[in-house]
Scaffold this motif. Structure first.
Motif, PDB file in Angstrom:
ATOM      1  N   LEU A  35      -7.895   8.835  -9.985  1.00 40.37           N
ATOM      2  CA  LEU A  35      -8.601   9.280  -8.782  1.00 40.37           C
ATOM      3  C   LEU A  35      -7.678  10.128  -7.914  1.00 40.37           C
ATOM      4  N   PHE A  36      -6.459   9.664  -7.719  1.00 40.49           N
ATOM      5  CA  PHE A  36      -5.477  10.412  -6.922  1.00 40.49           C
ATOM      6  C   PHE A  36      -5.240  11.801  -7.507  1.00 40.49           C
ATOM      7  N   ASN A  37      -4.979  11.874  -8.807  1.00 37.99           N
ATOM      8  CA  ASN A  37      -4.656  13.157  -9.419  1.00 37.99           C
ATOM      9  C   ASN A  37      -5.859  14.083  -9.516  1.00 37.99           C
ATOM     10  N   THR A  92       0.842  -1.202   0.000  1.00 39.22           N
ATOM     11  CA  THR A  92       0.000   0.000   0.000  1.00 39.22           C
ATOM     12  C   THR A  92       0.875   1.249   0.000  1.00 39.22           C
ATOM     13  N   TRP A  93       1.931   1.226   0.829  1.00 36.47           N
ATOM     14  CA  TRP A  93       2.866   2.348   0.825  1.00 36.47           C
ATOM     15  C   TRP A  93       3.452   2.551  -0.571  1.00 36.47           C
ATOM     16  N   GLN A  94       3.815   1.458  -1.230  1.00 41.02           N
ATOM     17  CA  GLN A  94       4.412   1.562  -2.559  1.00 41.02           C
ATOM     18  C   GLN A  94       3.430   2.157  -3.553  1.00 41.02           C
ATOM     19  N   GLU A  95       2.156   1.771  -3.435  1.00 39.44           N
ATOM     20  CA  GLU A  95       1.140   2.324  -4.334  1.00 39.44           C
ATOM     21  C   GLU A  95       1.003   3.831  -4.138  1.00 39.44           C
ATOM     22  N   VAL A  96       0.980   4.269  -2.879  1.00 39.27           N
ATOM     23  CA  VAL A  96       0.869   5.703  -2.599  1.00 39.27           C
ATOM     24  C   VAL A  96       2.086   6.453  -3.119  1.00 39.27           C
ATOM     25  N   ILE A  97       3.272   5.878  -2.908  1.00 37.94           N
ATOM     26  CA  ILE A  97       4.504   6.516  -3.403  1.00 37.94           C
ATOM     27  C   ILE A  97       4.492   6.600  -4.927  1.00 37.94           C
ATOM     28  N   ASP A  98       4.060   5.528  -5.590  1.00 37.51           N
ATOM     29  CA  ASP A  98       4.017   5.528  -7.056  1.00 37.51           C
ATOM     30  C   ASP A  98       3.026   6.564  -7.581  1.00 37.51           C
ATOM     31  N   GLU A  99       1.858   6.662  -6.945  1.00 35.45           N
ATOM     32  CA  GLU A  99       0.877   7.658  -7.374  1.00 35.45           C
ATOM     33  C   GLU A  99       1.410   9.070  -7.165  1.00 35.45           C
ATOM     34  N   SER A 100       2.113   9.275  -6.044  1.00 36.80           N
ATOM     35  CA  SER A 100       2.695  10.593  -5.784  1.00 36.80           C
ATOM     36  C   SER A 100       3.799  10.916  -6.785  1.00 36.80           C
ATOM     37  N   SER A 112     -14.603  -1.240  -8.193  1.00 40.64           N
ATOM     38  CA  SER A 112     -15.547  -1.788  -7.210  1.00 40.64           C
ATOM     39  C   SER A 112     -14.814  -2.639  -6.188  1.00 40.64           C
ATOM     40  N   ASN A 113     -13.858  -3.419  -6.653  1.00 35.44           N
ATOM     41  CA  ASN A 113     -13.075  -4.244  -5.729  1.00 35.44           C
ATOM     42  C   ASN A 113     -12.231  -3.381  -4.796  1.00 35.44           C
ATOM     43  N   GLN A 114     -11.686  -2.286  -5.339  1.00 31.90           N
ATOM     44  CA  GLN A 114     -10.894  -1.386  -4.498  1.00 31.90           C
ATOM     45  C   GLN A 114     -11.735  -0.748  -3.397  1.00 31.90           C
ATOM     46  N   LEU A 115     -12.973  -0.420  -3.706  1.00 31.46           N
ATOM     47  CA  LEU A 115     -13.858   0.153  -2.695  1.00 31.46           C
ATOM     48  C   LEU A 115     -14.117  -0.814  -1.549  1.00 31.46           C
ATOM     49  N   MET A 116     -14.015  -2.101  -1.831  1.00 35.33           N
ATOM     50  CA  MET A 116     -14.253  -3.119  -0.810  1.00 35.33           C
ATOM     51  C   MET A 116     -12.981  -3.521  -0.070  1.00 35.33           C
ATOM     52  N   THR A 117     -11.816  -3.163  -0.597  1.00 38.28           N
ATOM     53  CA  THR A 117     -10.568  -3.654  -0.013  1.00 38.28           C
ATOM     54  C   THR A 117      -9.547  -2.572   0.315  1.00 38.28           C
ATOM     55  N   SER A 118      -9.616  -1.406  -0.315  1.00 38.54           N
ATOM     56  CA  SER A 118      -8.567  -0.395  -0.174  1.00 38.54           C
ATOM     57  C   SER A 118      -9.072   0.820   0.596  1.00 38.54           C
ATOM     58  N   ARG A 119      -8.456   1.083   1.733  1.00 37.42           N
ATOM     59  CA  ARG A 119      -8.823   2.264   2.516  1.00 37.42           C
ATOM     60  C   ARG A 119      -8.412   3.544   1.793  1.00 37.42           C
ATOM     61  N   VAL A 120      -7.337   3.490   1.022  1.00 39.98           N
ATOM     62  CA  VAL A 120      -6.895   4.665   0.284  1.00 39.98           C
ATOM     63  C   VAL A 120      -7.956   5.094  -0.727  1.00 39.98           C
ATOM     64  N   THR A 121      -8.519   4.120  -1.443  1.00 42.41           N
ATOM     65  CA  THR A 121      -9.559   4.445  -2.421  1.00 42.41           C
ATOM     66  C   THR A 121     -10.805   5.002  -1.743  1.00 42.41           C
ATOM     67  N   VAL A 122     -11.211   4.393  -0.635  1.00 42.64           N
ATOM     68  CA  VAL A 122     -12.368   4.892   0.117  1.00 42.64           C
ATOM     69  C   VAL A 122     -12.115   6.319   0.584  1.00 42.64           C
TER      70      VAL A 122
END
Length: 391
Positions: free
Chosen positions: A235-237, A197-205, A337-347
């Motif tokens: 979504l991030f951007n 999850t940290w890596q995903e946030v870093i990559d998006e940043s 839809s899967n991210q909404l059920m599993t990822s706090r970052v997306t929520v």
């Protein structure tokens, strides 16, 4: 002579464990007040408490028992109790509690009781952070509510209520999205976030505002853009472009002119509403100025508006057709839809977009006077703010 309070308490718990409601009710005074701190209001009167006990006993298993661990002594009329709950002889998780009881000196029956039950969620040291966050809000609120001479026609009479709501919203946002343990919302809290999850946030940043991916697309590959799913990247951007456009909006808002607008915006670029919502709570407690100044938007506002507009448009297109190796629109929607059920970052980002829309409407409504032809833009999320900054 009133019976010793420990006998009354032990008899009360024994009656509840036997589901003998008449025996339990017989120990309660007609004017008893019972406070269960899980409820917002106390229960007053014997009949009200009897209805609550009936509902409670009907809703719990017969083998769930209250075990008294300790009762204070030294006072014949009042006592504190430590207890826990057992189910089939096994201590129930998060089933401890502390209670205080007082007898009526006239009837010898329970006239006051307060229960404090172990909470299922334990914020731990995060509670200190929440207290530090909300303390300045409460202090400022107290100063405002003490000024009773303010004319209610100015609209300030609603400020404390709005500020309290926003303060609660700020604390709830920080706790539920950043600090709450897994189970109630998807994903991990900030203190237990997984490496991926940290890596995903870093990559998006790293792909902030799509600068690096777009440079790679035109052949500039000094630094390779991380590969991130285009929908979460968009979504991030999109969220970052929206909060980016808030700076000139905050600077134009006269009500916040004595507040730390630039530092708040700078921190919100990293943690969005963890900082913007408390700012809005403090702003709501700031009295309206009797001298309203006319603020003019300049080059800063237009440049921020155009930047937000361009990045927002790219984000929409990127979510649909960016990185074609991630499949078509339906595949991407399934992933989301899967991210909404599993990822706090997306929520969290989805909640951010909703709050941005609300705060945009509030701030633009405060800036644009009634009758302004641009006032309607406040109800057009994101794009309305971009247009307002440009024109």
């Amino acid at each position: 002579m009133a019976p010793p309070i420990n006998l009354v308490i032990e008899g009360f718990y024994a009656a509840i464990n036997q589901r003998n409601l008449p025996a339990a009710i017989a120990l309660i005074d007609e004017d008893c007040i019972y406070e269960d701190l899980n409820f917002s209001q106390p229960f007053q009167g014997k009949e009200t408490i009897q209805a609550l006990l009936t509902e409670s006993c009907d809703g719990i298993p017969d083998d769930l028992l209250f075990i008294v661990d300790d009762i204070t002594d030294g006072d014949s009329w009042a006592a504190g109790v430590l207890w826990h709950v057992e189910l089939d002889g096994i201590p129930f998780p998060n089933g401890r509690g502390a209670s205080f009881y007082r007898l009526s000196d006239a009837t010898g029956k329970l006239v006051f009781a307060r229960d404090i039950v172990e909470p299922p969620l334990k914020p731990g040291r995060a509670a200190f952070f929440i207290i530090r966050l909300v303390t300045p809000i409460i202090r400022r609120l107290n100063r405002i509510t003490q000024i009773s001479s303010v004319d209610s026609s100015s609209g300030s009479s609603t400020q404390p209520r709005i500020a309290i709501f926003l303060g609660i919203l700020a604390v709830s946002y920080i706790y539920w999205l950043l600090l709450s343990p897994p189970g109630f919302i998807p994903g991990e809290p900030a203190w237990a976030i997984q490496p991926e999850t940290w890596q995903e946030v870093i990559d998006e940043s790293t792909n902030f505002f799509f600068i690096l991916p777009l440079l790679n697309m035109v052949g500039i590959t000094v630094l390779k853009a991380p590969i991130v799913h285009p929908l979460t990247e968009a979504l991030f951007n999109f969220a970052e472009a929206w909060i980016f456009m808030f700076l000139p909006l905050l600077l134009t808002d006269q009500r916040g002119r004595n507040l730390p607008r630039i530092p708040t915006w700078g921190m919100a670029m990293f943690l969005t509403n963890a900082f913007l919502t408390p700012y809005m709570a403090v702003r709501a407690m700031t009295p309206l100025s009797t001298e309203q100044e006319t603020s003019q938007k300049g080059l800063l506002a237009r440049s921020f508006g155009w930047t937000g507009l361009i990045v927002g448009a790219i984000a929409i297109a990127w979510a649909v057709i960016g990185r074609p190796e991630f499949g078509g629109l339906m595949t991407r929607l399934d992933y989301f839809s899967n991210q909404l059920m599993t990822s706090r970052v997306t929520v969290a980002f989805c909640i951010d977009l909703f709050l941005f829309a609300v705060f945009q409407a509030v701030l633009l409504g405060a800036i644009e006077p009634l009758g302004s032809k641009k006032r309607w833009l406040r109800f057009f999320p994101f794009w309305g703010l971009a247009v307002w900054l440009i024109i």
